[in-house]
Design an enzyme around this catalytic site. Structure first.
Site, PDB file in Angstrom:
ATOM      1  N   ASP A  14     -10.235 -13.942 -14.892  1.00  0.00           N
ATOM      2  CA  ASP A  14     -10.481 -14.012 -16.340  1.00  0.00           C
ATOM      3  C   ASP A  14     -11.392 -15.217 -16.627  1.00  0.00           C
ATOM      4  OD1 ASP A  14      -8.510 -15.802 -15.507  1.00  0.00           O
ATOM      5  OD2 ASP A  14      -7.320 -15.655 -17.340  1.00  0.00           O
ATOM      6  N   HIS A 246      -6.338 -25.213 -10.777  1.00  0.00           N
ATOM      7  CA  HIS A 246      -5.432 -24.081 -10.543  1.00  0.00           C
ATOM      8  C   HIS A 246      -6.077 -22.993  -9.668  1.00  0.00           C
ATOM      9  CE1 HIS A 246      -2.901 -25.584 -13.857  1.00  0.00           C
ATOM     10  NE2 HIS A 246      -4.000 -25.674 -14.581  1.00  0.00           N
TER      11      HIS A 246
END
Ligand SMILES: O=c1[nH]cnc2c1ncn2[C@@H]1O[C@H](CO)[C@@H](O)[C@H]1O
Length: 322
Positions: A14, A246
């Site tokens: 995303d 992340h």
């Protein structure tokens, strides 16, 4: 010496600033071959995720890699999505207003593409899932053998025994579609979950960013343009002098599993109430007298520690050497 074939990976993404970094690191990693990108909502809506995925591949000169567009709604057809544009900018890429990409996604949906590739190379494809898990859950519903055919699913998700980043209970990717996450965690596939209890240990500092800026690496230069928004978000939200890596950490866990250690157990996801999106690992240390919602569910791997300096070094090296 036998030359080992690169591991085939599909990145479900995303994009997203840290997604962009993970995609670039993947393209610079000889250990893996990126055979496709699939898109999902999360940091941005799915339509923009697709546009950004195509854009990033054009920046990298890798328009040979197919992009398959994913779901626009949750697995329960929910349309009230939580979009983290306050982390990544309205365009997902640090408010740079890049020109629209020339390329188009393939006709196949993300779930259909995942199923097709897993069938084509049984046991050989790793999915690196960097957003909410809707596409992966849809793939398991589309093809009951998907969990068996997919090699591994390495996913960024969960906050194991620490606070979440959406609220004290939930991490963003799991919160984005808790029902899908529960389907994936209990699907029986070989799963490695990398939660923010691990990724919060991997920080790119201001000094690292300056080093990236001084290098001639094409990807390092591009990222320095888009990193501002991500840095200022972290300064406001966490008072850190750096940003959490992340997505690149999760990608590297797939590229080189020796960078992390993990434990094994059964993971269930809370799908409603004030703790919606909470991930609970049953470590099997106690034999419960009663049947629980964790009984008879397949075991997954959950990352516990990470060699953070090695991960940051590898990310920096690969971005500067581009
Ligand atoms: O505070 C936050 N809220 C929502 N999403 C976040 C936040 N921080 C990071 N991310 C995004 O969600 C994933 C990790 O949970 C990462 O992909 C990151 O880009």
């Amino acid at each position: 010496m036998a030359v080992t074939e690169p591991k085939k990976i599909i990145i479900d993404t995303d994009p997203g600033i840290d997604d962009a970094m993970a995609i670039f690191v993947a393209l610079q990693s000889p250990e893996v071959e990126v055979i496709g990108l699939t898109t999902i909502y999360g940091n941005v809506y799915t339509t923009l995720a697709t546009r950004n995925a195509l854009h990033l591949l054009e920046v990298a000169g890798r328009t040979d890699i197919p992009v398959a567009e994913g779901s626009h709604v949750t697995i329960t057809k929910g349309t009230k999505l939580r979009i983290a544009d306050f982390v990544h900018g309205a365009d997902g890429l640090g408010n740079q207003n890049f020109p629209p990409p020339k390329g188009k996604p393939i006709e196949q949906s993300a779930a259909a593409f995942l199923v097709e590739q897993a069938n084509l190379y049984p046991g050989k494809v790793t999915v690196v899932a960097l957003g909410p898990l809707t596409n992966i859950a849809l793939a398991t519903q589309l093809e009951p053998a998907f969990a068996k055919n997919i090699g591994q699913i390495v996913l960024l998700g969960g906050a194991f025994a620490v606070n979440g980043n959406v609220n004290p209970a939930a991490e963003a990717n799991i919160f984005g579609d808790p029902d899908a996450a529960d389907i994936v965690f209990t699907s029986g596939a070989d799963i490695l979950g990398v939660g923010i209890n691990v990724t919060h240990q991997v920080v790119l500092t201001d000094a690292d960013r300056e080093k990236l800026a001084r290098s001639n690496g094409k990807f390092a230069q591009y990222l320095c343009k888009i990193l501002d928004v991500y840095f200022s978000y972290h300064r406001d939200a966490y008072s850190t002098k750096g940003v959490y890596l992340h997505d690149p950490t999760t990608l590297l866990a797939a590229v080189n599993p020796s960078l992390i250690t993990y434990t094994e157990g059964v993971v269930r996801v809370q799908t409603n109430g004030i703790t919606r999106g909470l991930t609970i690992l049953y470590n099997k240390q106690k034999r419960f007298g009663e049947v629980t919602e964790w009984s008879d569910k397949p075991t997954v791997k959950v990352a516990v520690t990470v060699d953070a300096p090695a991960v940051v070094n590898l990310i920096m090296e690969r971005l500067m050497d581009s």
